[in-house]
Design an enzyme around this catalytic site. Structure first.
Site, mmCIF file in Angstrom:
data_model
loop_
_atom_site.group_PDB
_atom_site.id
_atom_site.type_symbol
_atom_site.label_atom_id
_atom_site.label_comp_id
_atom_site.label_asym_id
_atom_site.label_seq_id
_atom_site.Cartn_x
_atom_site.Cartn_y
_atom_site.Cartn_z
ATOM 1 N N ASP A 92 34.386 37.995 43.922
ATOM 2 C CA ASP A 92 34.589 37.767 45.345
ATOM 3 C C ASP A 92 33.529 36.788 45.840
ATOM 4 O OD1 ASP A 92 32.269 39.203 45.525
ATOM 5 O OD2 ASP A 92 33.194 41.013 46.305
ATOM 6 N N ASP A 272 43.116 44.674 43.693
ATOM 7 C CA ASP A 272 41.862 45.324 43.311
ATOM 8 C C ASP A 272 41.551 46.370 44.355
ATOM 9 O OD1 ASP A 272 39.023 44.598 44.896
ATOM 10 O OD2 ASP A 272 40.718 43.310 45.400
#
Length: 390
Positions: A92, A272
């Site tokens: 991320d 996720d």
């Protein structure tokens, strides 16, 4: 490098079956990606992840920048060598973690000024800094720095004007992220992130602007941030299938097994969430027939495995092990209840293995249903079985 192929589509929904080729390997989609915040999926060895079918995992840019730091990462050639994982990794951007700092950070056009949660040092995260960190990590999929639009702002639901301001900043940061990514010569793939809060018109504006930038893949962010479930499902039904069909689509931070199957139906390829690992540590287990609370007293003498249909090490045990009474070599609910009540380390390790296996196996079943042209029937059966209850 990224190559995405559509292998099959569902005629009753937006679901599709794909194959994603990245620098560290091939990922069959739809896929669930276990979260490895600090360079580890909590309590699980990389070998166990491979055995249960994990094809790609996440790393957290913000936390790995804080500890162990970029010098250490660079000395190992990136995150793969550091954590001994030879398959693809997605990182991320660090934006969500910085956003989560609340009063400890200040967001400006240039980036985010914040105090380190580790030692209090004054730090700065910008789109350029995020790209530099992720390039050092050498993740296969890099995420643009965005501002995660909150569901609530100063105690009230975020207004359209507030959501627009946030979305437009994320859009400008997408341009800067892409420019820096290309300047660095990063050989991996950069995804843009659609924002806009709970406002479909803003989501559409964000989507169209990002598509013009021609990212290799796209994510839907700013969901599962405290909004009611019906509003999340509304955005999930609106946005993913409007993204380019020939590129992978990623729904960030979602969610329950039901969310995953509905997300697939709306055209999502990648998911996720910390839910399977976090819930495992807190005693909530996912099974084919609903969720099971292992801390409940009724499990104290229960000889059953968590899920009789599950083949994970917790439920089925290791190969070749069985008992004289004909039972399998797995662990009983009574034993897992005992481990949890005693605070034994093995307890959350086994429950984490089970929950991750459940999620990864669910996605395998989704892929098989799509391959067979039976996703609609699978979706209905899945809902009925999960609603039955343990």
């Amino acid at each position: 490098m990224l190559k995405f192929e559509i292998l099959a589509t569902d005629t009753s929904s937006h679901a599709r079956r794909g194959k994603l080729t990245l620098n560290h390997g091939v990922v069959q989609t739809p896929i669930f990606m276990p979260v490895g915040t600090y360079g580890t999926v909590k309590g699980v060895m990389p070998r166990s992840l491979r055995e249960m079918g994990a094809q790609i995992i996440l790393g957290n840019t913000f936390h790995l920048w804080m500890r162990p730091g970029l010098d250490v990462m660079q000395s190992f050639g990136g995150l793969h060598g550091f954590e001994q994982w030879d398959k693809p990794i997605l990182t991320d951007s660090g934006g969500f973690q910085v956003w989560s700092l609340g009063s400890m950070r200040k967001i400006t056009e240039e980036g985010v000024h914040f105090a380190s949660p580790v030692n209090g040092d004054k730090l700065f995260m910008s789109p350029e800094v995020s790209m530099q960190i992720q390039t050092t990590l050498n993740s296969d999929i890099v995420m643009q720095l965005d501002e995660c639009t909150p569901y609530e702002t100063n105690g009230h639901k975020t207004t359209e004007a507030e959501a627009r301001k946030s979305m437009e900043m994320s859009r400008r940061w997408a341009v800067r992220s892409k420019n820096e990514f290309e300047r660095l010569g990063n050989p991996n793939a950069l995804f843009g992130i659609v924002q806009g809060g709970m406002y479909k018109n803003l989501r559409q504006e964000s989507l169209e602007a990002l598509v013009e930038m021609d990212f290799p893949g796209y994510a839907v962010g700013g969901v599962s941030v405290g909004e009611p479930k019906d509003e999340m499902l509304d955005i999930m039904a609106h946005t993913p299938h409007r993204l380019p069909a020939h590129k992978p689509r990623y729904l960030m931070g979602v969610g329950t097994p039901e969310d995953l199957v509905e997300g697939v139906a709306q055209g999502v390829d990648m998911f996720d969430c910390v839910m399977p690992t976090r819930n495992a540590r807190n005693g909530t287990l996912f099974t084919r027939y609903g969720d099971l609370k292992i801390r409940n007293a009724r499990h104290k003498t229960d000889h059953q495995p968590l899920d009789p249909s599950c083949t994970c090490h917790a439920c089925a045990g290791t190969e070749g092990v069985s008992w004289n009474d004909g039972g399998r070599g797995g662990f009983s609910r009574a034993y897992l209840h005992h481990l949890d009540r005693c605070g034994e380390m093995l307890g959350p390790m086994l429950t984490t293995i089970h929950n991750l296996h459940y999620y990864l196996n669910l996605m395998r079943e989704v892929r098989e249903a799509l391959d067979a042209g039976q996703f609609g029937a699978f979706r209905a059966r899945f809902k009925a079985e999960r609603a039955r209850g343990v």
